[in-house]
Design an enzyme around this catalytic site. Structure first.
Site, PDB file in Angstrom:
ATOM      1  N   LEU A  53      -1.305  27.644 -26.132  1.00 39.52           N
ATOM      2  CA  LEU A  53      -2.513  28.476 -26.207  1.00 39.52           C
ATOM      3  C   LEU A  53      -2.988  28.857 -24.813  1.00 39.52           C
ATOM      4  CD1 LEU A  53      -3.998  26.257 -29.014  1.00 39.52           C
ATOM      5  CD2 LEU A  53      -3.386  28.678 -29.270  1.00 39.52           C
ATOM      6  N   PRO A  54      -3.887  29.875 -24.725  1.00 35.73           N
ATOM      7  CA  PRO A  54      -4.259  30.375 -23.396  1.00 35.73           C
ATOM      8  C   PRO A  54      -4.898  29.326 -22.481  1.00 35.73           C
ATOM      9  CG  PRO A  54      -4.915  31.941 -25.089  1.00 35.73           C
ATOM     10  CD  PRO A  54      -4.430  30.707 -25.798  1.00 35.73           C
ATOM     11  N   LYS A  73      -5.783  31.131 -12.450  1.00 35.58           N
ATOM     12  CA  LYS A  73      -6.197  30.144 -13.473  1.00 35.58           C
ATOM     13  C   LYS A  73      -5.774  28.731 -13.048  1.00 35.58           C
ATOM     14  CE  LYS A  73      -4.815  28.397 -17.942  1.00 35.58           C
ATOM     15  NZ  LYS A  73      -3.892  28.463 -19.067  1.00 35.58           N
ATOM     16  N   LYS A 105       1.553  19.689 -13.298  1.00 32.09           N
ATOM     17  CA  LYS A 105       1.569  21.160 -13.315  1.00 32.09           C
ATOM     18  C   LYS A 105       0.579  21.724 -12.290  1.00 32.09           C
ATOM     19  CE  LYS A 105       1.916  25.398 -15.093  1.00 32.09           C
ATOM     20  NZ  LYS A 105       3.097  26.216 -14.975  1.00 32.09           N
ATOM     21  N   THR A 148      -1.179  25.272 -20.466  1.00 30.48           N
ATOM     22  CA  THR A 148      -1.673  24.761 -19.182  1.00 30.48           C
ATOM     23  C   THR A 148      -3.192  24.677 -19.290  1.00 30.48           C
ATOM     24  OG1 THR A 148       0.124  25.854 -18.003  1.00 30.48           O
ATOM     25  CG2 THR A 148      -1.782  25.175 -16.694  1.00 30.48           C
TER      26      THR A 148
HETATM   27  P1  NAD Z   1      -0.552  34.554 -24.311  1.00 31.05           P
HETATM   28  O1  NAD Z   1      -1.960  34.974 -24.172  1.00 31.05           O
HETATM   29  O2  NAD Z   1       0.544  35.561 -24.268  1.00 31.05           O
HETATM   30  O3  NAD Z   1      -0.375  33.714 -25.683  1.00 31.05           O
HETATM   31  C1  NAD Z   1      -1.347  32.904 -26.261  1.00 31.05           C
HETATM   32  C2  NAD Z   1      -1.331  33.156 -27.765  1.00 31.05           C
HETATM   33  O4  NAD Z   1      -2.238  32.256 -28.388  1.00 31.05           O
HETATM   34  C3  NAD Z   1      -1.783  34.567 -28.136  1.00 31.05           C
HETATM   35  O5  NAD Z   1      -0.762  35.209 -28.911  1.00 31.05           O
HETATM   36  C4  NAD Z   1      -3.062  34.342 -28.934  1.00 31.05           C
HETATM   37  O6  NAD Z   1      -3.250  35.278 -29.976  1.00 31.05           O
HETATM   38  C5  NAD Z   1      -2.838  32.944 -29.469  1.00 31.05           C
HETATM   39  N1  NAD Z   1      -4.074  32.254 -29.839  1.00 31.05           N
HETATM   40  C6  NAD Z   1      -5.223  32.154 -29.127  1.00 31.05           C
HETATM   41  N2  NAD Z   1      -6.142  31.431 -29.800  1.00 31.05           N
HETATM   42  C7  NAD Z   1      -5.545  31.064 -30.962  1.00 31.05           C
HETATM   43  C8  NAD Z   1      -5.979  30.314 -32.087  1.00 31.05           C
HETATM   44  N3  NAD Z   1      -7.211  29.792 -32.156  1.00 31.05           N
HETATM   45  N4  NAD Z   1      -5.120  30.131 -33.115  1.00 31.05           N
HETATM   46  C9  NAD Z   1      -3.868  30.667 -33.067  1.00 31.05           C
HETATM   47  N5  NAD Z   1      -3.403  31.392 -32.025  1.00 31.05           N
HETATM   48  C10 NAD Z   1      -4.227  31.587 -30.988  1.00 31.05           C
HETATM   49  O7  NAD Z   1      -0.311  33.439 -23.174  1.00 31.05           O
HETATM   50  P2  NAD Z   1       1.096  32.900 -22.623  1.00 31.05           P
HETATM   51  O8  NAD Z   1       1.523  33.695 -21.442  1.00 31.05           O
HETATM   52  O9  NAD Z   1       2.029  32.698 -23.767  1.00 31.05           O
HETATM   53  O10 NAD Z   1       0.635  31.476 -22.041  1.00 31.05           O
HETATM   54  C11 NAD Z   1       0.379  30.370 -22.897  1.00 31.05           C
HETATM   55  C12 NAD Z   1       0.106  29.154 -22.014  1.00 31.05           C
HETATM   56  O11 NAD Z   1       1.241  28.896 -21.192  1.00 31.05           O
HETATM   57  C13 NAD Z   1      -1.086  29.322 -21.070  1.00 31.05           C
HETATM   58  O12 NAD Z   1      -1.796  28.107 -21.039  1.00 31.05           O
HETATM   59  C14 NAD Z   1      -0.445  29.651 -19.737  1.00 31.05           C
HETATM   60  O13 NAD Z   1      -1.239  29.261 -18.637  1.00 31.05           O
HETATM   61  C15 NAD Z   1       0.833  28.838 -19.817  1.00 31.05           C
HETATM   62  N6  NAD Z   1       1.947  29.345 -18.993  1.00 31.05           N
HETATM   63  C16 NAD Z   1       2.230  30.668 -18.969  1.00 31.05           C
HETATM   64  C17 NAD Z   1       3.288  31.123 -18.182  1.00 31.05           C
HETATM   65  C18 NAD Z   1       3.634  32.598 -18.133  1.00 31.05           C
HETATM   66  O14 NAD Z   1       4.409  32.993 -17.249  1.00 31.05           O
HETATM   67  N7  NAD Z   1       3.150  33.421 -19.054  1.00 31.05           N
HETATM   68  C19 NAD Z   1       4.037  30.215 -17.421  1.00 31.05           C
HETATM   69  C20 NAD Z   1       3.741  28.853 -17.502  1.00 31.05           C
HETATM   70  C21 NAD Z   1       2.684  28.419 -18.296  1.00 31.05           C
END
Ligand code: NAD
Length: 312
Positions: free
Chosen positions: A65-66, A248, A173, A98
Site C-alpha cells: 500500500l502507499p 517520502k 529500508k 514502505t
Molecule cells: P501505487 O500507488 O502504484 O499502488 C498502491 C495501490 O494501493 C493503489 O493501486 C491503490 O489503489 C491501492 N490502495 C490504496 N489504499 C487501498 C485500500 N484501502 N485497499 C485496497 N487498495 C488500496 O504505489 P506503488 O508504487 O505500488 O508503491 C507501493 C509501496 O511500495 C509504497 O509504500 C512505496 O513506497 C513502496 N515502493 C515503491 C517503489 C516504486 O518504485 N514504485 C519501490 C520500492 C518501494
C-alpha cells in the site's frame, strides 16, 4: 502451492502478484481501483473486495500500500484484516509497503496479540525489479515467520534478508534510502561543480569511478547523461525511482531520527533538497534528476529555497 491474498495492486503490487501467479500460487487480490482488479483477473488471479473478503482462507496475506495511513486502516480498521481473521487461522501476515517503523511495530504487536505472525518486508528494486522478480526484501519479524515466508518471497525477489525483529525491515529500508538520497545529491553536486570548473563529466566519471568517490549513485546510476547507458539520465529521467518516493523515504527517515534521537544532519538536508525539487514540479521524474535540477539552479535561489544547510 499456497492460497494468497494480495491487497494493493499498484505499480509494485501488480507485478509482484503476477509473479506469485507464475510460480503457481492462487492469488486473490483487492484494490480500490477497479482497473487494477481487471488486470489481476487477466493475469489469472481472482478479484475480491473488501480486503477482508480477499483474505478468506488465505495461507498468506500480503499488503503493498502507499503509506502507513492506508496500511494501518487495512490491517487495524473496524472492517480491517485483523478483525476479520478467524481466531485459530494460521495465515502468515506480510506487509511489503514502505512505511514508518512505529506503525510497522504497532500493527505487528496487534497481530501478535491476535495470535498471528506478522512480518514487515519492504522492498528495494523498483518496478523493474518487481516485474523481473529480482526485488530485495528486508524482513523484520520472528525467525519462525521468516522461515515460513522465505519461499513465497523468493517467487518475487532474489535477495531476502532477515534484518531482525518487528520493524527491522522498515529500519533497513529507511537507512538504505537515506544513504542513497544523500549519495545521489553528493554525486550530482560534484558533476555540477565539475561543469562550472571546466572539467568534463566523462573525465570526472572516469576518475571518480576508480577513486575514493566511487559509489552506486555514480557507477550504476550516474545522474549525468552518457557514462552509464542504462541510467534514467539517458531517457530524460523517466523513473526508475520517482523523486516523490525518495522524498517520502527521506521524510520517514527524518521521522525515525527525531523519534530515536539520532543525529542525521545530511539526511535532513537531503530531505529539504528533495522537497524543494518536488515542489518545483520534478516529483514524477527519476530521483537522479537532482543533477539536472541543481545544474539549472542559481546558487542564490537554492540558498533561499532549500534552507539553512544549503547556505554553508
Ligand atoms: P501505487 O500507488 O502504484 O499502488 C498502491 C495501490 O494501493 C493503489 O493501486 C491503490 O489503489 C491501492 N490502495 C490504496 N489504499 C487501498 C485500500 N484501502 N485497499 C485496497 N487498495 C488500496 O504505489 P506503488 O508504487 O505500488 O508503491 C507501493 C509501496 O511500495 C509504497 O509504500 C512505496 O513506497 C513502496 N515502493 C515503491 C517503489 C516504486 O518504485 N514504485 C519501490 C520500492 C518501494
Amino acid at each position: 502451492m499456497a492460497k494468497i491474498a494480495f491487497i494493493g495492486l499498484g505499480n509494485m503490487g501488480a507485478p509482484m502478484a503476477a509473479n506469485l501467479l507464475k510460480a503457481g500460487h492462487a492469488v486473490t487480490g483487492c484494490d480500490l481501483d477497479p482497473s487494477r482488479l481487471r488486470a489481476l483477473e487477466q493475469a489469472g488471479g481472482r478479484a475480491a473486495a473488501p480486503p477482508a473478503a480477499a483474505s478468506e482462507g488465505a495461507e498468506a496475506i500480503i499488503t503493498m500500500l502507499p503509506a502507513g495511513e492506508q496500511m494501518r486502516a487495512v490491517w487495524l480498521g473496524a472492517a480491517g484484516l485483523l478483525a476479520a481473521l478467524p481466531s485459530g487461522a494460521r495465515s502468515l501476515l506480510i506487509d511489503c509497503s514502505t512505511i514508518d517503523v512505529a506503525t510497522a511495530r504497532e500493527v505487528a504487536a496487534a497481530a501478535a496479540r491476535a495470535g498471528f505472525d506478522m512480518l514487515d518486508a519492504p522492498v528495494s528494486g523498483g518496478t523493474a525489479g518487481a516485474e523481473a522478480g529480482t526485488l530485495t526484501f528486508m524482513v523484520g519479524g520472528s525467525d519462525g515467520g521468516f522461515a515460513r515466508a522465505e519461499t513465497l518471497l523468493a517467487a518475487m525477489g532474489r535477495t531476502i534478508v532477515h534484518a531482525g525483529g518487528a520493524g527491522a525491515g522498515q529500519a533497513a529500508k529507511l537507512c538504505n534510502n537515506m544513504i542513497l538520497g544523500i549519495s545521489m545529491l553528493a554525486v550530482s553536486e560534484a558533476f555540477v561543480l565539475a561543469g562550472r570548473l571546466g572539467l568534463s563529466a566523462e573525465k570526472l566519471f572516469q576518475i571518480s569511478a576508480k577513486s575514493s568517490g566511487q559509489c552506486w549513485s555514480l557507477t550504476s546510476y550516474c545522474p549525468v547523461p552518457g557514462p552509464v547507458p542504462g541510467a534514467p539520465a539517458n531517457r530524460d529521467y523517466a523513473p526508475g525511482f520517482a523523486a516523490s518516493l525518495m522524498l517520502k523515504d527521506l521524510l520517514l527517515a527524518q521521522e525515525a531520527a527525531a523519534a530515536s534521537g539520532a543525529a542525521t544532519p545530511l539526511g535532513a538536508q537531503a530531505a529539504a533538497l528533495y522537497r524543494a525539487l518536488v515542489e518545483a514540479g520534478e516529483g514524477g521524474r527519476d530521483f537522479s534528476v537532482a543533477y539536472q535540477w541543481l545544474d539549472r539552479m542559481d546558487r542564490a535561489r537554492l540558498l533561499h529555497e532549500a534552507g539553512p544547510g544549503a547556505r554553508r
